[in-house]
Design a protein around this motif. Structure first.
Motif, PDB file in Angstrom:
ATOM      1  N   VAL A 169       4.953  -4.693   6.502  1.00 12.87           N
ATOM      2  CA  VAL A 169       6.058  -4.507   7.245  1.00 12.87           C
ATOM      3  C   VAL A 169       5.588  -4.167   8.565  1.00 12.87           C
ATOM      4  O   VAL A 169       6.402  -3.510   9.575  1.00 12.87           O
ATOM      5  N   SER A 170       4.585  -4.760   9.114  1.00 10.14           N
ATOM      6  CA  SER A 170       3.917  -4.857  10.624  1.00 10.14           C
ATOM      7  C   SER A 170       4.999  -5.385  11.378  1.00 10.14           C
ATOM      8  O   SER A 170       5.630  -6.414  10.947  1.00 10.14           O
ATOM      9  N   HIS A 171       4.786  -5.261  12.741  1.00 11.32           N
ATOM     10  CA  HIS A 171       5.510  -5.720  13.934  1.00 11.32           C
ATOM     11  C   HIS A 171       6.916  -5.801  13.710  1.00 11.32           C
ATOM     12  O   HIS A 171       7.719  -6.888  13.908  1.00 11.32           O
ATOM     13  N   ASN A 172       7.400  -4.425  13.551  1.00 14.36           N
ATOM     14  CA  ASN A 172       8.773  -4.219  13.090  1.00 14.36           C
ATOM     15  C   ASN A 172       9.112  -3.302  14.384  1.00 14.36           C
ATOM     16  O   ASN A 172       8.389  -2.750  15.133  1.00 14.36           O
ATOM     17  N   GLY A 173      10.319  -2.626  14.196  1.00 14.83           N
ATOM     18  CA  GLY A 173      10.608  -1.343  14.925  1.00 14.83           C
ATOM     19  C   GLY A 173      10.717  -0.084  14.015  1.00 14.83           C
ATOM     20  O   GLY A 173      11.590   0.761  14.314  1.00 14.83           O
ATOM     21  N   LEU A 174      10.176  -0.224  13.023  1.00 18.72           N
ATOM     22  CA  LEU A 174      10.241   1.016  12.118  1.00 18.72           C
ATOM     23  C   LEU A 174       9.982   2.376  12.523  1.00 18.72           C
ATOM     24  O   LEU A 174       8.755   2.623  13.533  1.00 18.72           O
ATOM     25  N   VAL A 175      10.958   3.174  12.519  1.00 17.20           N
ATOM     26  CA  VAL A 175      10.651   4.578  12.987  1.00 17.20           C
ATOM     27  C   VAL A 175      10.356   5.558  12.128  1.00 17.20           C
ATOM     28  O   VAL A 175      10.211   7.051  12.314  1.00 17.20           O
ATOM     29  N   SER A 176      10.352   5.190  10.717  1.00 16.04           N
ATOM     30  CA  SER A 176      10.190   6.174   9.457  1.00 16.04           C
ATOM     31  C   SER A 176       9.717   5.202   8.660  1.00 16.04           C
ATOM     32  O   SER A 176       9.952   4.188   8.310  1.00 16.04           O
ATOM     33  N   LEU A 177       9.014   5.919   7.725  1.00 15.10           N
ATOM     34  CA  LEU A 177       8.144   5.408   6.355  1.00 15.10           C
ATOM     35  C   LEU A 177       8.347   6.286   5.424  1.00 15.10           C
ATOM     36  O   LEU A 177       7.709   7.077   4.969  1.00 15.10           O
ATOM     37  N   PRO A 178       9.778   6.362   4.880  1.00 13.18           N
ATOM     38  CA  PRO A 178      10.006   7.577   3.820  1.00 13.18           C
ATOM     39  C   PRO A 178       9.452   7.348   2.524  1.00 13.18           C
ATOM     40  O   PRO A 178       8.586   6.293   2.231  1.00 13.18           O
ATOM     41  N   ASP A 179       9.919   8.189   1.581  1.00 15.33           N
ATOM     42  CA  ASP A 179       9.117   7.877   0.114  1.00 15.33           C
ATOM     43  C   ASP A 179       9.825   6.880  -0.706  1.00 15.33           C
ATOM     44  O   ASP A 179       9.951   6.991  -2.076  1.00 15.33           O
ATOM     45  N   VAL A 180      10.421   6.020   0.055  1.00 15.21           N
ATOM     46  CA  VAL A 180      11.249   4.854  -1.010  1.00 15.21           C
ATOM     47  C   VAL A 180      10.150   3.871  -1.500  1.00 15.21           C
ATOM     48  O   VAL A 180      10.588   3.377  -2.536  1.00 15.21           O
ATOM     49  N   LEU A 181       8.917   4.247  -1.409  1.00 16.52           N
ATOM     50  CA  LEU A 181       7.935   3.349  -1.930  1.00 16.52           C
ATOM     51  C   LEU A 181       7.196   3.967  -3.201  1.00 16.52           C
ATOM     52  O   LEU A 181       6.223   3.484  -3.802  1.00 16.52           O
ATOM     53  N   LYS A 182       7.352   5.215  -3.719  1.00 19.52           N
ATOM     54  CA  LYS A 182       7.025   6.031  -4.420  1.00 19.52           C
ATOM     55  C   LYS A 182       6.934   5.413  -5.783  1.00 19.52           C
ATOM     56  O   LYS A 182       5.994   5.776  -6.579  1.00 19.52           O
ATOM     57  N   ASN A 183       7.781   4.697  -6.263  1.00 19.31           N
ATOM     58  CA  ASN A 183       7.847   3.710  -7.429  1.00 19.31           C
ATOM     59  C   ASN A 183       7.242   2.538  -7.476  1.00 19.31           C
ATOM     60  O   ASN A 183       7.219   1.777  -8.555  1.00 19.31           O
ATOM     61  N   CYS A 184       6.473   1.877  -6.660  1.00 17.07           N
ATOM     62  CA  CYS A 184       5.727   0.698  -6.337  1.00 17.07           C
ATOM     63  C   CYS A 184       4.282   0.826  -6.441  1.00 17.07           C
ATOM     64  O   CYS A 184       3.692   2.007  -6.071  1.00 17.07           O
ATOM     65  N   PRO A 185       3.798   0.217  -7.100  1.00 16.95           N
ATOM     66  CA  PRO A 185       2.413   0.224  -7.622  1.00 16.95           C
ATOM     67  C   PRO A 185       1.443  -0.307  -6.564  1.00 16.95           C
ATOM     68  O   PRO A 185       0.811  -1.402  -6.900  1.00 16.95           O
ATOM     69  N   LEU A 186       1.897   0.145  -5.364  1.00 17.94           N
ATOM     70  CA  LEU A 186       1.125  -0.582  -4.116  1.00 17.94           C
ATOM     71  C   LEU A 186      -0.584  -0.328  -4.131  1.00 17.94           C
ATOM     72  O   LEU A 186      -0.942   0.750  -4.411  1.00 17.94           O
ATOM     73  N   THR A 187      -0.927  -1.484  -3.591  1.00 19.71           N
ATOM     74  CA  THR A 187      -2.560  -1.482  -3.522  1.00 19.71           C
ATOM     75  C   THR A 187      -2.828  -1.392  -1.818  1.00 19.71           C
ATOM     76  O   THR A 187      -3.838  -1.353  -1.570  1.00 19.71           O
ATOM     77  N   SER A 188      -1.794  -2.087  -1.320  1.00 14.84           N
ATOM     78  CA  SER A 188      -1.951  -2.453  -0.093  1.00 14.84           C
ATOM     79  C   SER A 188      -0.681  -2.157   0.900  1.00 14.84           C
ATOM     80  O   SER A 188       0.412  -2.906   0.491  1.00 14.84           O
ATOM     81  N   LEU A 189      -0.774  -1.240   1.830  1.00 12.15           N
ATOM     82  CA  LEU A 189       0.565  -1.161   2.599  1.00 12.15           C
ATOM     83  C   LEU A 189      -0.021  -1.343   4.183  1.00 12.15           C
ATOM     84  O   LEU A 189      -0.911  -0.546   4.676  1.00 12.15           O
ATOM     85  N   ILE A 190       0.560  -2.285   4.664  1.00 14.24           N
ATOM     86  CA  ILE A 190       0.439  -2.787   5.982  1.00 14.24           C
ATOM     87  C   ILE A 190       1.484  -2.369   7.029  1.00 14.24           C
ATOM     88  O   ILE A 190       2.539  -3.164   6.867  1.00 14.24           O
ATOM     89  N   ALA A 191       1.510  -1.423   7.921  1.00 11.72           N
ATOM     90  CA  ALA A 191       2.693  -0.893   8.615  1.00 11.72           C
ATOM     91  C   ALA A 191       2.222  -0.930  10.134  1.00 11.72           C
ATOM     92  O   ALA A 191       2.586  -0.087  10.856  1.00 11.72           O
ATOM     93  N   LYS A 192       1.267  -1.631  10.651  1.00  9.87           N
ATOM     94  CA  LYS A 192       1.044  -1.694  11.897  1.00  9.87           C
ATOM     95  C   LYS A 192       1.856  -2.135  12.958  1.00  9.87           C
ATOM     96  O   LYS A 192       2.850  -3.005  12.826  1.00  9.87           O
ATOM     97  N   ASN A 193       1.566  -1.717  14.315  1.00  7.30           N
ATOM     98  CA  ASN A 193       2.467  -2.187  15.226  1.00  7.30           C
ATOM     99  C   ASN A 193       4.129  -1.754  15.007  1.00  7.30           C
ATOM    100  O   ASN A 193       4.737  -2.691  15.143  1.00  7.30           O
ATOM    101  N   ASN A 194       4.328  -0.672  14.798  1.00  3.21           N
ATOM    102  CA  ASN A 194       5.865  -0.056  14.395  1.00  3.21           C
ATOM    103  C   ASN A 194       5.826   1.306  15.712  1.00  3.21           C
ATOM    104  O   ASN A 194       5.159   1.206  16.342  1.00  3.21           O
TER     105      ASN A 194
END
Length: 357
Positions: free
Chosen positions: A76-101
């Protein structure tokens, strides 16, 4: 160093497992509609393992992401994200890329860990973090951590909890001190501390025996710890834009050793046996903290009171950089023994492999 990969086989399976909505100028509402359509109409959310939402105009992630129950990589990089809530808690993520927000510490999830979450890579570079997110320390399986380009002022002493880290990239911040506990990251292969306000590195850096790349350019380093020559695997060392000038500090001239220091030196010098029960435990621990003088002609030891001395060492046959070492007395600075020590150093071959600049 910032990358992610898919383990998919042929191109058809890779296309099926990747949902690419990147660079489409989608906002939060449009993304929500797109994901809802996939869930409601196609009923194939469970097929996707990779979701690319980078380079859009997303300010908040929709709750529908939780329906992608096999999602392993989310960009989700290169967006205007102002928050990264707990909406991902049910996903078996191995990689989360949230740079440049536009993420701040208070806008991060309270916990990155869940029963399904096995994060191996976390990228929060280029955001607005003011301090190291403590919740990251609850990710002992994390291998790649990128926090560069923020306003972070600290590396926590509990960084040792991330003992699976292979890459720690925290350059471009406001860090002044590097804690001794960094030396406990023995799996580390790359350490990026460049473009900070660091004045010295801890001697414990010698414990990073798998370290291949050490980037410390654009700091305030005047010396390097002598222990750095023990890093046998080091093949890249970037030092440019540091003062790296000679400085002599002789604290003993201004701060005479305490009676405790003098007594401890005498006990160690004459090899007097002190057993548990004879003296307080704190004194035993103090005696174990004795360090030997680096002058090979001196048998002395020291505890807290020491003399800082600079030794210049050739790197790559053309650069001379100052290494910081400690002596038990200013009388140990003779000058003549230093060159012999450098020539006979068993790790001097490593210096020829180091790249500067």
């Amino acid at each position: 160093m910032e990358c992610y990969t898919s383990d998919s086989g042929d191109s058809d399976s890779r296309e099926q497992k990747t949902l690419d909505l990147s660079s489409q100028l989608l906002d939060s509402t449009s993304i929500s509609l797109e994901l809802s359509g996939i869930i409601d109409e196609k009923d194939c959310a469970e097929n996707y393992e990779i979701m690319l939402l980078n380079s859009n105009r997303i300010k908040a992630l929709p709750d529908t992401i939780n329906r992608f129950c096999n999602l392993k990589i989310l960009d989700v990089s290169h967006n205007g994200l102002v928050s990264l809530p707990d909406v991902l808690k049910n996903c078996p993520l191995t990689s989360l890329i949230a740079k440049n927000n536009l993420l701040r510490n208070e806008s991060l999830p309270k916990c990155f860990f869940s029963t399904k979450n096995t994060l191996r890579e976390l990228n929060l570079s280029g955001n607005q973090l003011n301090f190291f997110p403590e919740q990251i320390l609850d990710l002992p399986s994390l291998k790649y951590l990128y926090l560069g380009g923020n306003n972070i002022v600290n590396i926590p002493k509990d960084i040792w909890k991330l003992n699976s880290l292979q890459i720690l990239s925290i350059g471009g911040n406001q860090i002044v001190d590097v804690p001794e506990s960094v030396g406990a990251l023995t799996s580390l292969q790359a350490l990026v501390l460049s473009d900070n306000l660091i004045e010295q590195l801890p001697p414990s850096i010698a414990n990073l025996n798998q370290l291949r790349s050490l980037l410390i350019h654009k700091n305030r380093l005047k010396t390097l710890p002598t222990q750095i020559i023990k890093l046998k695997c080091l093949t890249e060392l970037s030092l440019r834009d540091n003062p790296l000038v000679v400085r002599f500090v002789r604290d003993m001239t201004f701060q005479p050793p305490s009676l405790l220091e003098l007594a401890g030196r005498t006990i160690k010098l004459h090899n007097i046996h002190v057993l548990a029960g004879d003296v307080p435990f704190t004194l035993l621990r103090y005696l174990k903290a004795a360090q030997c003088c680096v002058n090979p002609k001196c048998r002395g030891v020291f505890f807290d009171n020491r003399v800082e001395h600079i030794k210049f060492v050739d790197f790559c046959g053309m650069y001379r950089i100052p290494l910081l070492q400690y002596l038990c007395s200013s009388k140990c600075i003779t000058g003549s023994w230093e060159s012999r020590e450098v020539d006979s150093n068993p790790h001097s071959h490593m210096m020829r492999k180091v790249l500067l600049g």
